[in-house]
Motif scaffolding. Structure first.
Motif, PDB file in Angstrom:
ATOM      1  N   ILE A   1       0.811  -1.216   0.000  1.00 21.45           N
ATOM      2  CA  ILE A   1       0.000   0.000   0.000  1.00 21.45           C
ATOM      3  C   ILE A   1       0.843   1.264   0.000  1.00 21.45           C
ATOM      4  N   GLY A   2       2.046   1.226   0.601  1.00 24.73           N
ATOM      5  CA  GLY A   2       2.880   2.432   0.662  1.00 24.73           C
ATOM      6  C   GLY A   2       2.148   3.560   1.378  1.00 24.73           C
ATOM      7  N   ASN A   3       2.090   4.746   0.742  1.00 29.35           N
ATOM      8  CA  ASN A   3       1.364   5.883   1.301  1.00 29.35           C
ATOM      9  C   ASN A   3      -0.051   5.984   0.756  1.00 29.35           C
ATOM     10  N   GLY A   4      -0.477   4.951   0.040  1.00 40.14           N
ATOM     11  CA  GLY A   4      -1.834   4.958  -0.509  1.00 40.14           C
ATOM     12  C   GLY A   4      -2.884   4.602   0.535  1.00 40.14           C
ATOM     13  N   GLN A   5      -4.120   4.479   0.077  1.00 38.83           N
ATOM     14  CA  GLN A   5      -5.223   4.145   0.970  1.00 38.83           C
ATOM     15  C   GLN A   5      -6.099   3.078   0.330  1.00 38.83           C
ATOM     16  N   ALA A   6      -6.679   2.238   1.177  1.00 39.79           N
ATOM     17  CA  ALA A   6      -7.545   1.164   0.679  1.00 39.79           C
ATOM     18  C   ALA A   6      -8.697   0.943   1.646  1.00 39.79           C
ATOM     19  N   THR A   7      -9.846   0.639   1.085  1.00 38.34           N
ATOM     20  CA  THR A   7     -11.032   0.278   1.876  1.00 38.34           C
ATOM     21  C   THR A   7     -11.690  -0.915   1.206  1.00 38.34           C
ATOM     22  N   MET A   8     -12.093  -1.897   1.993  1.00 36.59           N
ATOM     23  CA  MET A   8     -12.749  -3.087   1.455  1.00 36.59           C
ATOM     24  C   MET A   8     -14.078  -3.326   2.167  1.00 36.59           C
ATOM     25  N   VAL A   9     -15.115  -3.568   1.389  1.00 37.63           N
ATOM     26  CA  VAL A   9     -16.443  -3.914   1.904  1.00 37.63           C
ATOM     27  C   VAL A   9     -16.778  -5.317   1.408  1.00 37.63           C
ATOM     28  N   TYR A  10     -17.251  -6.184   2.313  1.00 35.14           N
ATOM     29  CA  TYR A  10     -17.550  -7.560   1.885  1.00 35.14           C
ATOM     30  C   TYR A  10     -18.693  -8.138   2.733  1.00 35.14           C
ATOM     31  N   ASN A  11     -19.341  -9.157   2.174  1.00 32.85           N
ATOM     32  CA  ASN A  11     -20.477  -9.798   2.838  1.00 32.85           C
ATOM     33  C   ASN A  11     -20.042 -10.575   4.073  1.00 32.85           C
ATOM     34  N   ILE A  12     -20.869 -10.516   5.098  1.00 26.97           N
ATOM     35  CA  ILE A  12     -20.622 -11.280   6.316  1.00 26.97           C
ATOM     36  C   ILE A  12     -21.959 -11.491   7.020  1.00 26.97           C
ATOM     37  N   ASN A  13     -22.012 -12.493   7.878  1.00 23.32           N
ATOM     38  CA  ASN A  13     -23.265 -12.824   8.552  1.00 23.32           C
ATOM     39  C   ASN A  13     -23.433 -11.962   9.799  1.00 23.32           C
ATOM     40  N   ASN A  14     -23.922 -10.725   9.600  1.00 25.92           N
ATOM     41  CA  ASN A  14     -24.264  -9.859  10.733  1.00 25.92           C
ATOM     42  C   ASN A  14     -25.575  -9.152  10.423  1.00 25.92           C
TER      43      ASN A  14
END
Length: 300
Positions: free
Chosen positions: A49-62
């Motif tokens: 990632i270095g100085n970058g940014q990341a966001t992840m959205v994923y399915n889960i049982n909630n």
């Protein structure tokens, strides 16, 4: 369904993700993979990632049916009675918390490996911090070393106890262009009244720097003008070793928008109140070198 957003990351990382996800918009990836592959890909993002940014959205049982992870320093994922929420932080100055099991383990392993790699050179690095060096910067009438002249020299020296400064204007006995005045704030009248001869300025610089190593940002520009000027005045050419901070920054900050000095100083939170002033730029470069030495990425 999995959605990942990336900003300021390398093309190689983007390429890795396109093997598994579809890029539906610049930096937005959508796919449907197993939990194991999802976690492995997130680990790869964390690694590169270095100085970058990341966001992840994923399915889960909630209750919501999904959750998310992020590397953003101004956000934190919190659990509120089983519901994931993105909390806005008041200050983004604290380091990123890798609060996800697999990613946290990977991050810790990476940090430990770096400590092991640097341990063998630890004694050398400590000696570097106490070794005097000189940060140097010049202002010129243009970019052509064959036809343009130095009009100001700035240098900052660490002696291990105190910081000493050198600043000298040079009278070139000719009118400088308005564009140069606009950039440097120096005028022909100022050079005529406050400047000294090139020979005297270079002699003073030689006495100031002694045999210390010289550092600068894109220092090859300064070195070429200084070398030409020493030859012009028939003074002994500098035998000091020059060190350029630009490739050091590029190697350790691979995802900056650009590598102009202003951008780099902002990244390292170094203030330069008077850019394109030889002494101010030398002072800022000196502070940048100190930070790089403390991070153990600058070696003389």
């Amino acid at each position: 369904m999995i959605v990942i957003t990336l900003t300021k990351v390398s093309n190689s990382l983007r390429g890795d993700l396109t093997k598994w996800y579809q890029e539906i918009q610049t930096g937005v990836y959508v796919g449907n993979v197993t939990a194991k592959i999802r976690d492995e890909l997130w680990n790869r993002i964390m690694r590169d990632i270095g100085n970058g940014q990341a966001t992840m959205v994923y399915n889960i049982n909630n209750e919501l049916g999904y959750t998310f992870k992020t590397t953003r320093p101004d956000r934190e994922v919190v659990d509120y009675d089983g519901i994931p929420l993105m909390m806005h932080l008041v200050s983004a100055d604290k380091p990123i918390k890798h609060g996800f099991s697999n990613a946290a383990k990977f991050h810790k392993a990476k940090v430990m490996s770096k400590r092991v790699e640097s341990k063998s050179g630890e004694g050398q690095q400590l000696s570097i911090q106490s070794k005097p060096f000189v940060s140097i910067d010049i202002e010129t009438t243009g970019l052509d070393v064959a036809t343009d002249n130095i009009i100001a020299i700035g240098a900052v020296k660490s002696s291990g106890i105190a910081v000493e400064k050198f600043y000298q204007l040079i009278n070139i006995n000719q009118k400088i262009q308005a564009a140069v005045t606009k950039l440097t704030t120096l005028t022909s009248e100022q050079l005529n009244s406050e400047g000294i001869s090139l020979e005297d300025a270079l002699s003073g610089l030689q006495k100031f720097i002694g045999d210390s190593p010289l550092i600068g940002y894109n220092v090859h520009f300064d070195e070429s003008f200084l070398t030409a000027s020493f030859r012009k005045t028939r003074l002994s050419i500098l035998a000091n070793h020059f060190y350029d901070l630009m490739p050091v920054v590029k190697k350790n900050n691979q995802f900056l928008d650009n590598y102009r000095l202003k951008t780099v100083l902002e990244t390292y939170k170094i203030k330069n109140e008077h850019p394109h002033n030889a002494l101010a730029d030398a002072q800022a470069t000196y502070e940048l070198a100190e930070q790089l030495i403390k991070k153990r990425v600058l070696r003389f």
